[in-house]
Design an enzyme around this catalytic site. Structure first.
Site, PDB file in Angstrom:
ATOM      1  N   MET A  92      -3.583  -6.971  -7.645  1.00  0.00           N
ATOM      2  CA  MET A  92      -2.946  -8.014  -8.439  1.00  0.00           C
ATOM      3  C   MET A  92      -3.949  -8.923  -9.158  1.00  0.00           C
ATOM      4  O   MET A  92      -3.710 -10.118  -9.306  1.00  0.00           O
ATOM      5  CB  MET A  92      -2.003  -8.838  -7.557  1.00  0.00           C
ATOM      6  CG  MET A  92      -0.836  -8.010  -7.059  1.00  0.00           C
ATOM      7  SD  MET A  92       0.030  -7.236  -8.449  1.00  0.00           S
ATOM      8  CE  MET A  92       1.351  -6.395  -7.605  1.00  0.00           C
ATOM      9  N   ILE A 113      -6.928  -8.921 -12.578  1.00  0.00           N
ATOM     10  CA  ILE A 113      -7.411  -8.211 -13.760  1.00  0.00           C
ATOM     11  C   ILE A 113      -8.863  -7.827 -13.521  1.00  0.00           C
ATOM     12  O   ILE A 113      -9.681  -8.680 -13.159  1.00  0.00           O
ATOM     13  CB  ILE A 113      -7.277  -9.104 -15.012  1.00  0.00           C
ATOM     14  CG1 ILE A 113      -5.789  -9.403 -15.250  1.00  0.00           C
ATOM     15  CG2 ILE A 113      -7.898  -8.439 -16.230  1.00  0.00           C
ATOM     16  CD1 ILE A 113      -5.565 -10.616 -16.099  1.00  0.00           C
ATOM     17  N   VAL A 114      -9.150  -6.556 -13.685  1.00  0.00           N
ATOM     18  CA  VAL A 114     -10.512  -6.079 -13.404  1.00  0.00           C
ATOM     19  C   VAL A 114     -11.404  -6.309 -14.620  1.00  0.00           C
ATOM     20  O   VAL A 114     -11.124  -5.834 -15.720  1.00  0.00           O
ATOM     21  CB  VAL A 114     -10.511  -4.583 -13.018  1.00  0.00           C
ATOM     22  CG1 VAL A 114     -11.936  -4.090 -12.809  1.00  0.00           C
ATOM     23  CG2 VAL A 114      -9.682  -4.369 -11.759  1.00  0.00           C
ATOM     24  N   GLY A 145       0.781  -1.238   0.000  1.00  0.00           N
ATOM     25  CA  GLY A 145       0.000   0.000   0.000  1.00  0.00           C
ATOM     26  C   GLY A 145       0.810   1.284   0.000  1.00  0.00           C
ATOM     27  O   GLY A 145       0.305   2.326   0.431  1.00  0.00           O
ATOM     28  N   SER A 146       2.033   1.252  -0.513  1.00  0.00           N
ATOM     29  CA  SER A 146       2.803   2.506  -0.518  1.00  0.00           C
ATOM     30  C   SER A 146       2.216   3.501  -1.518  1.00  0.00           C
ATOM     31  O   SER A 146       2.240   4.711  -1.273  1.00  0.00           O
ATOM     32  CB  SER A 146       4.290   2.246  -0.794  1.00  0.00           C
ATOM     33  OG  SER A 146       4.496   1.859  -2.126  1.00  0.00           O
ATOM     34  N   ASN A 147       1.674   3.027  -2.620  1.00  0.00           N
ATOM     35  CA  ASN A 147       1.026   3.955  -3.561  1.00  0.00           C
ATOM     36  C   ASN A 147      -0.271   4.508  -2.967  1.00  0.00           C
ATOM     37  O   ASN A 147      -0.608   5.671  -3.182  1.00  0.00           O
ATOM     38  CB  ASN A 147       0.758   3.268  -4.907  1.00  0.00           C
ATOM     39  CG  ASN A 147       1.984   3.283  -5.789  1.00  0.00           C
ATOM     40  OD1 ASN A 147       2.401   4.333  -6.287  1.00  0.00           O
ATOM     41  ND2 ASN A 147       2.609   2.123  -5.958  1.00  0.00           N
ATOM     42  N   HIS A 198       1.601   0.921 -13.223  1.00  0.00           N
ATOM     43  CA  HIS A 198       2.361  -0.277 -13.601  1.00  0.00           C
ATOM     44  C   HIS A 198       3.855   0.020 -13.484  1.00  0.00           C
ATOM     45  O   HIS A 198       4.310   1.071 -13.939  1.00  0.00           O
ATOM     46  CB  HIS A 198       2.008  -0.676 -15.039  1.00  0.00           C
ATOM     47  CG  HIS A 198       2.688  -1.936 -15.457  1.00  0.00           C
ATOM     48  ND1 HIS A 198       2.298  -3.177 -14.988  1.00  0.00           N
ATOM     49  CD2 HIS A 198       3.762  -2.159 -16.249  1.00  0.00           C
ATOM     50  CE1 HIS A 198       3.104  -4.101 -15.494  1.00  0.00           C
ATOM     51  NE2 HIS A 198       3.996  -3.506 -16.264  1.00  0.00           N
TER      52      HIS A 198
HETATM   53  C1  GAR Z   1       3.808  -1.228  -7.264  1.00  0.00           C
HETATM   54  O1  GAR Z   1       5.135  -1.318  -7.701  1.00  0.00           O
HETATM   55  C2  GAR Z   1       2.861  -1.248  -8.438  1.00  0.00           C
HETATM   56  O2  GAR Z   1       3.351  -0.554  -9.556  1.00  0.00           O
HETATM   57  C3  GAR Z   1       2.778  -2.713  -8.728  1.00  0.00           C
HETATM   58  O3  GAR Z   1       2.696  -3.317  -7.451  1.00  0.00           O
HETATM   59  C4  GAR Z   1       3.390  -2.513  -6.516  1.00  0.00           C
HETATM   60  C5  GAR Z   1       2.466  -2.211  -5.371  1.00  0.00           C
HETATM   61  O4  GAR Z   1       3.170  -1.587  -4.346  1.00  0.00           O
HETATM   62  N1  GAR Z   1       1.634  -3.044  -9.523  1.00  0.00           N
HETATM   63  C6  GAR Z   1       1.634  -4.037 -10.388  1.00  0.00           C
HETATM   64  O5  GAR Z   1       2.598  -4.749 -10.589  1.00  0.00           O
HETATM   65  C7  GAR Z   1       0.321  -4.213 -11.119  1.00  0.00           C
HETATM   66  N2  GAR Z   1       0.485  -5.154 -12.179  1.00  0.00           N
HETATM   67  P1  GAR Z   1       2.392  -0.849  -3.189  1.00  0.00           P
HETATM   68  O6  GAR Z   1       1.411  -1.867  -2.606  1.00  0.00           O
HETATM   69  O7  GAR Z   1       3.457  -0.474  -2.210  1.00  0.00           O
HETATM   70  O8  GAR Z   1       1.696   0.335  -3.775  1.00  0.00           O
END
Ligand code: GAR
Length: 207
Positions: free
Chosen positions: A95, A97-98, A15-17, A114
């Protein structure tokens, strides 16, 4: 959250994003606010962060299919979002596909981040794919979600160099720093009404 566009974040992991969006939404003048977090993973770090930050959160069981979601879970997510007046859905490390009701309801109003420069290295482990391929530059992409996998129109990309001694972890970390800038930037543009999709291209209004 008066006068702000309501957004829902859907995440599966750390969940950092999600947190980058939470922090951006707190800034003065940011045109969006987070109405809810949805996850398919009861152990997601994002869930804990949502609780700590007083953001309504839900765990939705998406079924056993790895990388896919059940029709029922898609309907349930749609319901949660529509009931709260959500206008933009942000996938942040979700993770699966919607497909189904959620995409039908939010087509053109759903973003994804991505960890690669699309259209290269779609799908899982974008960072490892880039490293294995031997590219000199990689980065991240924020794009609209369409029915394909990482194929929707591109809003923002940020580039990082790939170093000779990079591991998947070190490259992922370098990309993540840019992800945390790119996602809030894309949401700001969308919620500010600055984006227009024309075919494959996304036009940004700078007025
Ligand atoms: C991020 O690097 C995001 O770009 C990637 O998962 C990570 C989630 O990190 N997403 C994918 O690979 C989607 N196919 P987070 O939970 O710290 O945000």
């Amino acid at each position: 959250m008066k006068d702000k566009m309501k957004i829902a974040v859907i995440a599966s992991g750390r969940g950092s994003n999600f947190m980058a969006l939470v922090k951006a939404c707190r800034k003065d003048g940011f045109p969006a606010g987070i109405a809810l977090l949805i996850t398919d993973n009861p152990d997601a770090g994002a869930l804990e962060s949502a609780r700590k930050n007083g953001i309504e959160s839900f765990v939705v069981d998406c079924g056993p299919g790895r990388g896919s979601m059940s029709a029922e879970s898609s309907s349930e997510m749609r319901r949660l979002c529509v009931e709260r007046g959500v206008e933009l859905v942000c996938l942040a490390g979700f993770m699966r596909i919607v497909r189904g009701d959620l995409l039908d309801a939010y087509g053109g109003r759903m973003l994804n981040i991505h960890p690669a420069l699309l259209p290269s290295f779609k799908g899982l482990h974008g960072q490892k794919q880039a490293l294995d391929y031997g590219v000199r530059y990689s980065g991240c992409t924020v794009h609209f979600v369409d029915p394909g996998v990482d194929t929707g129109p591109i809003i923002i990309q940020k580039v990082v160099p790939v170093m000779q001694d990079d591991t998947e972890e070190s490259l992922s970390e370098r990309i993540l720093v840019e992800e945390h800038k790119a996602y809030p930037e894309a949401v700001r543009l969308y919620a500010g009404g600055k984006l227009k999709i024309e075919g494959r291209r996304v036009l940004i209004s700078y007025e």
